[in-house]
Design a protein around this motif. Structure first.
Motif, short mmCIF file in Angstrom:
data_model
loop_
_atom_site.label_atom_id
_atom_site.label_comp_id
_atom_site.label_asym_id
_atom_site.label_seq_id
_atom_site.Cartn_x
_atom_site.Cartn_y
_atom_site.Cartn_z
N ALA A 6 0.45 -0.65 0.10
CA ALA A 6 0.30 0.21 0.09
C ALA A 6 0.84 0.89 0.74
O ALA A 6 1.66 1.43 0.70
N ALA A 7 0.63 1.66 -1.06
CA ALA A 7 1.79 2.81 -1.11
C ALA A 7 0.72 4.23 -1.84
O ALA A 7 -0.40 4.23 -2.81
N LEU A 8 1.24 5.92 -1.03
CA LEU A 8 1.20 6.82 -2.44
C LEU A 8 2.39 7.78 -2.64
O LEU A 8 3.34 7.40 -2.27
N ALA A 9 2.70 8.38 -3.67
CA ALA A 9 3.88 9.20 -3.59
C ALA A 9 2.89 10.85 -3.82
O ALA A 9 1.86 11.41 -4.51
N ALA A 10 3.92 11.69 -3.70
CA ALA A 10 3.55 13.29 -3.48
C ALA A 10 4.92 14.15 -4.24
O ALA A 10 5.84 13.47 -4.25
N ASP A 11 4.67 14.88 -5.34
CA ASP A 11 5.20 15.12 -5.39
C ASP A 11 6.21 16.49 -4.44
O ASP A 11 6.06 16.92 -3.57
N ALA A 12 7.35 16.83 -5.42
CA ALA A 12 8.10 17.99 -4.41
C ALA A 12 7.49 20.06 -3.95
O ALA A 12 7.15 20.08 -2.46
#
Length: 105
Positions: A6-12
């Motif tokens: 389970a994961a998510l990603a966010a930008d800078a």
């Protein structure tokens, strides 16, 4: 067969850019983060004393290479989820930095 983490990603800039199905299942299916929404609008984080989320994003945009840890919180009607999560910098296509957050059990 390997189970997907389970994961998510966010930008800078701290905006959600991807959320996978196991992460949505962890949320209980009642909430779907909107791509492009500020991560902190959806999930408050508590960091170690002396560290701030703003500092975390600044490091992400420059040379942040450490895996950091934070307490991620999600509050919805009738549901409060809170757990410690690792946050790590990843280089995506075209050299753009992402912050990857995953859930370990």
């Amino acid at each position: 067969m390997v189970a997907e983490i389970a994961a998510l990603a966010a930008d800078a800039r701290g905006r959600i850019v991807v959320v996978n199905t196991p992460f949505l299942e962890w949320l209980g299916g009642m909430f779907k983060p909107v791509i492009g929404t500020p991560l902190l609008r959806c999930f408050p984080f508590h960091l170690q004393e002396g560290r701030t989320v703003e500092t975390l994003w600044q490091k992400l945009g420059s040379a942040w290479l450490d895996v950091g840890n934070a307490r991620m919180i999600h509050i919805a009607p009738g549901l409060v989820l809170a757990l410690n999560v690792p946050l790590a910098r990843a280089i995506a296509a075209r050299g753009k930095s992402l912050c990857v957050i995953w859930i370990t059990k």
